[in-house]
Design a protein around this motif. Sequence first.
Motif, mmCIF file in Angstrom:
data_model
loop_
_atom_site.group_PDB
_atom_site.id
_atom_site.type_symbol
_atom_site.label_atom_id
_atom_site.label_comp_id
_atom_site.label_asym_id
_atom_site.label_seq_id
_atom_site.Cartn_x
_atom_site.Cartn_y
_atom_site.Cartn_z
ATOM 1 N N PRO A 293 0.648 -1.155 0.023
ATOM 2 C CA PRO A 293 -0.071 -0.109 0.103
ATOM 3 C C PRO A 293 0.975 1.188 -0.072
ATOM 4 C CG PRO A 293 0.339 -1.062 2.022
ATOM 5 C CD PRO A 293 0.686 -1.910 1.072
ATOM 6 N N GLU A 294 0.274 2.365 -0.355
ATOM 7 C CA GLU A 294 1.100 3.599 -0.415
ATOM 8 C C GLU A 294 1.457 4.020 0.976
ATOM 9 O OE1 GLU A 294 -1.100 6.559 -2.496
ATOM 10 O OE2 GLU A 294 -0.806 5.666 -4.482
ATOM 11 N N ALA A 295 0.555 3.513 2.079
ATOM 12 C CA ALA A 295 0.709 4.018 3.341
ATOM 13 C C ALA A 295 -0.029 2.974 4.256
ATOM 14 C CB ALA A 295 0.226 5.457 3.579
ATOM 15 N N LEU A 296 0.694 2.688 5.215
ATOM 16 C CA LEU A 296 -0.115 1.931 6.341
ATOM 17 C C LEU A 296 -0.349 2.964 7.500
ATOM 18 C CD1 LEU A 296 2.424 -1.201 7.296
ATOM 19 C CD2 LEU A 296 -0.162 -1.096 6.263
ATOM 20 N N VAL A 297 -1.794 3.108 7.730
ATOM 21 C CA VAL A 297 -2.139 4.015 8.595
ATOM 22 C C VAL A 297 -2.808 3.268 9.854
ATOM 23 C CG1 VAL A 297 -3.762 6.088 9.174
ATOM 24 C CG2 VAL A 297 -2.803 5.782 6.854
ATOM 25 N N ILE A 298 -2.383 3.599 11.257
ATOM 26 C CA ILE A 298 -2.750 3.151 12.202
ATOM 27 C C ILE A 298 -3.466 4.121 13.244
ATOM 28 C CG2 ILE A 298 -0.515 2.980 13.447
ATOM 29 C CD1 ILE A 298 -1.857 0.291 14.520
ATOM 30 N N ARG A 299 -4.547 3.822 13.694
ATOM 31 C CA ARG A 299 -5.241 4.729 14.559
ATOM 32 C C ARG A 299 -5.060 4.007 16.222
ATOM 33 N NH1 ARG A 299 -10.283 6.351 12.481
ATOM 34 N NH2 ARG A 299 -9.606 8.315 12.145
ATOM 35 N N LEU A 300 -4.460 4.789 16.932
ATOM 36 C CA LEU A 300 -4.302 4.589 18.310
ATOM 37 C C LEU A 300 -4.627 5.695 19.191
ATOM 38 C CD1 LEU A 300 -0.731 3.469 17.724
ATOM 39 C CD2 LEU A 300 -2.597 1.792 18.107
ATOM 40 N N ARG A 301 -6.084 5.470 19.739
ATOM 41 C CA ARG A 301 -6.818 6.550 20.536
ATOM 42 C C ARG A 301 -6.647 6.186 22.155
ATOM 43 N NH1 ARG A 301 -11.945 5.229 20.289
ATOM 44 N NH2 ARG A 301 -12.637 7.278 20.936
ATOM 45 N N HIS A 302 -5.752 7.300 22.461
ATOM 46 C CA HIS A 302 -5.398 7.048 24.047
ATOM 47 C C HIS A 302 -6.532 6.979 25.137
ATOM 48 C CE1 HIS A 302 -3.502 8.076 27.885
ATOM 49 N NE2 HIS A 302 -2.334 8.085 27.282
ATOM 50 N N PRO A 303 -6.550 5.992 25.912
ATOM 51 C CA PRO A 303 -7.698 5.516 26.707
ATOM 52 C C PRO A 303 -8.132 7.210 27.648
ATOM 53 C CG PRO A 303 -5.763 4.679 27.522
ATOM 54 C CD PRO A 303 -5.481 4.985 26.382
ATOM 55 N N TYR A 304 -7.244 7.890 27.852
ATOM 56 C CA TYR A 304 -7.318 8.984 28.456
ATOM 57 C C TYR A 304 -7.496 10.435 27.696
ATOM 58 C CZ TYR A 304 -6.390 5.680 32.246
ATOM 59 O OH TYR A 304 -6.704 4.747 33.112
ATOM 60 N N ASP A 305 -7.667 10.144 26.370
ATOM 61 C CA ASP A 305 -7.738 11.182 25.422
ATOM 62 C C ASP A 305 -6.561 12.300 25.312
ATOM 63 O OD1 ASP A 305 -10.403 10.514 24.547
ATOM 64 O OD2 ASP A 305 -11.057 11.608 26.161
ATOM 65 N N LYS A 306 -5.410 11.552 25.864
ATOM 66 C CA LYS A 306 -4.234 12.381 25.297
ATOM 67 C C LYS A 306 -4.002 12.328 24.170
ATOM 68 C CE LYS A 306 -2.023 11.380 30.009
ATOM 69 N NZ LYS A 306 -1.070 10.905 30.696
ATOM 70 N N LYS A 307 -3.295 13.339 23.540
ATOM 71 C CA LYS A 307 -2.938 13.609 22.015
ATOM 72 C C LYS A 307 -1.330 12.884 21.911
ATOM 73 C CE LYS A 307 -6.145 16.604 20.683
ATOM 74 N NZ LYS A 307 -6.946 16.594 19.490
ATOM 75 N N LEU A 308 -1.668 12.163 20.682
ATOM 76 C CA LEU A 308 -0.419 11.845 20.106
ATOM 77 C C LEU A 308 0.533 13.099 19.908
ATOM 78 C CD1 LEU A 308 -1.365 9.375 17.166
ATOM 79 C CD2 LEU A 308 0.321 9.023 18.775
#
Length: 533
Positions: free
Chosen positions: A481-496
């Motif tokens: 694929p052109e890109a692998l995209v992974i979503r990782l939402r923090h359990p306490y809503d902290k920002k990446l």
Amino acid sequence: GCTVYIPRWQNATAADLADMPQTGILADLTDAYWRRIMEPAIQIETPDALLNNVIAGSQMHCMLAARNEDGSRISPWIGAFSYGPLESEAHSVIRGMMACGQHEFARRALEYFTHRINDEGFLTTGYTVMGTGWHLWTLGEYYQLVQDKEWLHKLAPTIAKACRWIMAERRKTMQTDVHGNNVPEYGLMPPGVGADWEVYAYYFYLNGNYYAGLKAAADALADIDFEGAKAMQADAADFRDAIEKAFTWIQERAPVVPLRDRTWVPYYPTHVYAPGPIEYLYMGEDLGRSWCYDVELGSHHLIPMGVIHPKSTQATWTMNHMEDVQFLRPGWFYYEDEAANHADWFNLGGFAKVQPYYARTGEVYAQRDDVKPFIRTYFNSLMSLLNREDLSLWEHFMNGAYNKTHETGYFLHQTRLMMLQERDNELWLAPFVTSNWLHDGMRVAVRNAPTIFGTVDYTITSHVVKGYIEVSITPPQRRRPEALVIRLRHPYDKKLSHAEATGAQVIRVDPNNATVHMQPSQDSIIMRAFYVE
């Protein structure tokens, strides 16, 4: 415990029991049997043990309900002992199983229906002819997933016959009125039915299935350079335009309807000559559930079918009204207290109230990348139908058909969407995994996941106490694929904040969407996503 032996021969005697295997051996053999069948398919591990079992058990239920035909083809029944392989619902079973990597099951089931395309070019097992479109759509998706050109070449003449039947049927409605103008239904399929209700009409649900089927099949045939495929693709594009024009024509004649926030949106008619809620035109029809044809079989299906863009204003209007009104109204035998539905809108909303999985709400939210509504729809729909005794799904809230695998197929497909999704030339991993599964020490693992790029594995391990979440990925090998995209939402809503990777180049970190975009450079990737303290 109680063990019951059921002999498979006549005149069994008590003495025969002496040679019977011990129950522990039988249990081990049964366990080994199913593990062998499930091993090549997708393996999903979440912190929710019940859900893990429902995912595996759902695939098993689809197999147990199916019948074998001639030792080669599979008849995918839509319930354990009811209905049989109805062409209008069985493709949900096939689609869900192929989404889980049960490719042999899907291939043999597709061959079952392809074998039943008659000389005229349409398909039916005695219920509708709408399944012709859905069959072609599912077959096209299957080909895109497995890329088996030899198999497609064998079936191509029959598939093309069905495509040409749709093209010919469309010509029957290409008429003009007394003023020489195209009639509103110009270029659509002739009137038909899509379910139990015997009212023939120009339903957008039916036409969307025929369009999606024609397009998917034509694209597959074009990939093997089948003669006439380009003409089929052109006809599919014209078909899409015809549906869009017909929908716009009737929507302009329909009233606007209110939302909960006191704004108003245009209605989304079910068929070309229904200028408003269909229940007002056919009051009391179909056992008092005519209204569900605006919901379960309504025009919102045009979104996943590729006619209405998922991020369009039209899609937003439709989904907002379905959530605010349709999903909170009194249900069919269950969830009948409308006031209670409105009061507890989060838990009792988000799903249709007659036959939840007919409404493709989850697919629409996935296409819109609307994370929280997807998760809510996924779990609310499942729990409204789940039989905790054997992890099967009911048809209508603990009534209707037992072990309704039509519903099960939709659940499996939505599960795959939760775990991975192709978006053009990008592969998204964990796009709708709930942040509740990413508390410190928790793990989400997916193995043998089929994609159009090939098989992918990934494991997410949370170390949020240390400030990061780690992901190991085995990227697909058939096509990068052109890109692998992974979503990782923090359990306490902290920002990446940032990400580091070996085996891949980090292209971009999007804190607002909690995503990391990477380009694979090796066959094994380790990535850590770090969060703002």
